[in-house]
Design an enzyme around this catalytic site. Structure first.
Site, short mmCIF file in Angstrom:
data_model
loop_
_atom_site.label_atom_id
_atom_site.label_comp_id
_atom_site.label_asym_id
_atom_site.label_seq_id
_atom_site.Cartn_x
_atom_site.Cartn_y
_atom_site.Cartn_z
N GLU A 94 0.82 -1.22 0.00
CA GLU A 94 0.00 0.00 0.00
C GLU A 94 0.85 1.26 0.00
OE1 GLU A 94 -3.94 -1.26 2.55
OE2 GLU A 94 -2.24 -0.52 3.66
N CYS A 107 3.31 9.02 0.07
CA CYS A 107 3.87 8.30 1.22
C CYS A 107 4.04 6.85 0.76
CB CYS A 107 2.89 8.39 2.40
SG CYS A 107 3.42 7.41 3.81
N GLY A 161 7.08 -0.66 6.04
CA GLY A 161 8.49 -1.06 6.01
C GLY A 161 9.41 -0.08 6.69
N GLU A 162 10.64 -0.52 6.91
CA GLU A 162 11.67 0.30 7.52
C GLU A 162 12.68 0.64 6.41
OE1 GLU A 162 12.64 2.04 10.18
OE2 GLU A 162 14.56 2.29 9.18
N SER A 193 12.10 8.16 6.86
CA SER A 193 11.79 8.00 8.28
C SER A 193 12.31 6.66 8.76
CB SER A 193 10.26 8.05 8.45
OG SER A 193 9.92 7.95 9.81
N SER A 216 11.78 8.08 14.34
CA SER A 216 10.60 7.76 15.16
C SER A 216 11.06 7.41 16.56
CB SER A 216 9.86 6.58 14.53
OG SER A 216 9.46 6.91 13.23
N LEU A 217 10.84 8.34 17.48
CA LEU A 217 11.37 8.18 18.83
C LEU A 217 10.32 7.58 19.76
CD1 LEU A 217 14.19 8.79 19.78
CD2 LEU A 217 13.45 11.07 20.43
N HIS A 218 9.21 8.26 19.89
CA HIS A 218 8.04 7.75 20.62
C HIS A 218 8.22 7.53 22.10
CE1 HIS A 218 6.50 7.43 16.67
NE2 HIS A 218 7.02 6.27 16.36
N ASN A 292 -2.91 6.71 15.95
CA ASN A 292 -4.06 6.30 15.16
C ASN A 292 -4.46 4.88 15.53
OD1 ASN A 292 -4.33 8.67 13.50
ND2 ASN A 292 -2.40 8.07 12.56
N CYS A 335 -1.03 7.47 9.43
CA CYS A 335 0.23 6.88 9.93
C CYS A 335 -0.03 5.60 10.70
CB CYS A 335 0.91 7.82 10.92
SG CYS A 335 1.47 9.31 10.21
N1 SAH Z 1 9.67 2.39 9.72
C1 SAH Z 1 9.74 3.80 9.57
C2 SAH Z 1 8.72 4.42 8.63
C3 SAH Z 1 7.28 3.95 8.70
S1 SAH Z 1 6.14 4.56 9.85
C4 SAH Z 1 9.68 4.47 10.92
O1 SAH Z 1 9.46 3.77 11.90
O2 SAH Z 1 9.92 5.66 11.02
C5 SAH Z 1 5.90 6.26 9.66
C6 SAH Z 1 5.58 6.94 10.99
O3 SAH Z 1 4.27 6.57 11.50
C7 SAH Z 1 6.56 6.53 12.07
O4 SAH Z 1 6.93 7.65 12.82
C8 SAH Z 1 5.72 5.57 12.89
O5 SAH Z 1 6.24 5.38 14.15
C9 SAH Z 1 4.38 6.25 12.88
N2 SAH Z 1 3.30 5.37 13.30
C10 SAH Z 1 3.24 4.03 13.25
N3 SAH Z 1 2.07 3.57 13.75
C11 SAH Z 1 1.38 4.66 14.11
C12 SAH Z 1 0.08 4.83 14.66
N4 SAH Z 1 -0.72 3.79 14.94
N5 SAH Z 1 -0.33 6.09 14.90
C13 SAH Z 1 0.45 7.15 14.60
N6 SAH Z 1 1.68 7.04 14.06
C14 SAH Z 1 2.14 5.81 13.83
#
Ligand code: SAH
Length: 350
Positions: A94, A107, A161-162, A193, A216-218, A292, A335
């Site tokens: 997708e 994207c 994917g990463e 990303s 992506s830190l989180h 999300n 996302c």
């Molecule tokens: N693998 C890469 C790129 C794909 S995800 C990465 O991890 O950066 C793109 C962004 O969406 C990342 O920052 C990811 O952490 C975020 N993401 C993943 N699941 C999500 C969700 N359920 N809600 C909001 N953002 C999310």
């Protein structure tokens, strides 16, 4: 199945030149073919300035694209389009088109599935299948341009994917999209990303192109990070920060940190403070994304007040913060909502 033919988008120009030379044709024919494919020709028969004999020979050796649209969902809220592509081996992937005032942003997915396993993200749920080739990524962009009749001006590698787990193909792909004789998309309009693969962040810093980097830190520390991102066990927070410092020093460019806000997990005031302390002094920008919905995870979005408070605390450390606008959530295109599907390619809808 593959039938031994090559995806013409997998070739660099010099490689195409050699192939066409092997067919006994001069260099300018390769230029003509190259022009056709990047202008969106989807069949050799349309290449009217080539002889029928050459078109037939090309057909025997190549196919164009290797990513065909099998489903297209259009968001009623914001016009975002989610595409399901079938690849030549029957796998599907997708990608999403977002329309902004400043242009059309794609994207894109870089792998079929993902092996990073982040607990909040749908893309990991069925595991990893394989990397996408350069040509399969190119084919997605061109198919989207053909479908909308409009130029793609921005590329973000934030689909399934990463990207840094498919590093070489991703770099080749970005360089290809930048070439003047392909889509001529500026590097400054491309973003990669990563969930924090340290060696690749450092490698990326040395590529000498101004492609934007998002990390992506989180989480503000290893404990919280490990509870939601398995990759945090391999690359600790400190090592990521060091790699990010190397990146900003080497490139002079700002890094974006993605921070998904999950109710009760990483969205407390104490998390915001710790994050502010850890990041202060780094050339960066923080992007907050209220999580999300992904069915399996059971996570709940932080409410607006929480998001605001979290944002203000970080701003107190002099760091620029924005809250990401959600696009395409009604078609599961936001996302983290993209996922590997197991359907086959017979679901053409309009
Ligand atoms: N693998 C890469 C790129 C794909 S995800 C990465 O991890 O950066 C793109 C962004 O969406 C990342 O920052 C990811 O952490 C975020 N993401 C993943 N699941 C999500 C969700 N359920 N809600 C909001 N953002 C999310």
């Amino acid at each position: 199945m593959n039938s031994g033919k090559m995806n013409i988008f997998d070739l660099e120009f010099d490689e195409l030149k050699n192939e066409i030379n092997k067919l006994g044709e001069p260099v300018f024919r390769a230029k003509q073919v190259w022009q056709w494919i990047y202008q969106g020709a989807d069949s050799f028969d349309n290449m009217t300035n080539l002889s029928k004999a050459l078109r037939d020979k090309l057909k025997e050796s190549f196919y164009i694209g290797g990513a065909s649209i099998v489903e297209r969902l259009i968001s009623k809220k914001d016009g975002t389009r989610k595409y399901l592509f079938a690849l030549r081996d029957g796998k599907v992937v997708e990608s999403v088109l977002m329309r902004y005032r400043y242009g059309n942003s794609v994207c894109l997915s870089t792998q079929i599935g993902c092996r990073m396993g982040c607990s909040f993200c749908a893309s990991s749920k069925l595991g990893m299948d394989r990397n996408l080739s350069v040509g399969e990524m190119v084919a997605q962009v061109i198919a989207i341009q053909n479908d909308t009749g409009q130029r793609v001006s921005h590329i973000v590698l934030m689909g399934i994917g990463e990207p840094f787990d498919n590093y070489d193909n991703v770099i080749k792909f970005l360089r290809r999209m930048n070439q003047e004789d392909t889509l001529n998309i500026s590097y400054r309009r491309m973003t990669v990303s990563t969930c924090g693969l340290v060696p690749e962040i450092i490698r990326f810093a040395k590529e000498e192109f101004p492609v934007n980097l998002s990390v992506s830190l989180h989480a503000p520390n290893d404990e919280v990070r490990r509870s939601i991102m398995p990759i945090a066990r391999k690359y600790p927070f400190d090592k990521i920060l060091t790699a990010c410092h190397i990146y900003t020093q080497q490139t002079g460019r700002r890094i974006t940190f993605e921070y998904t806000l999950i109710n009760g997990i990483n969205d407390g005031n104490e998390h915001a403070k710790e994050l502010g302390e850890r990041l202060s002094g780094l050339l960066c920008h923080i992007n907050l994304i209220p999580v999300n919905t992904v069915e399996e995870s059971g996570y709940i979005k932080s409410d607006n007040k929480r998001v605001d408070d979290f944002k203000k605390i970080i701003e107190g450390y002099g760091l620029p913060v924005t809250v990401r606008r959600e696009l395409g959530s009604d078609i599961s295109a936001a996302c983290g909502q993209l996922r590997k599907k197991s359907v086959e390619s017979d679901r053409m809808v309009d």
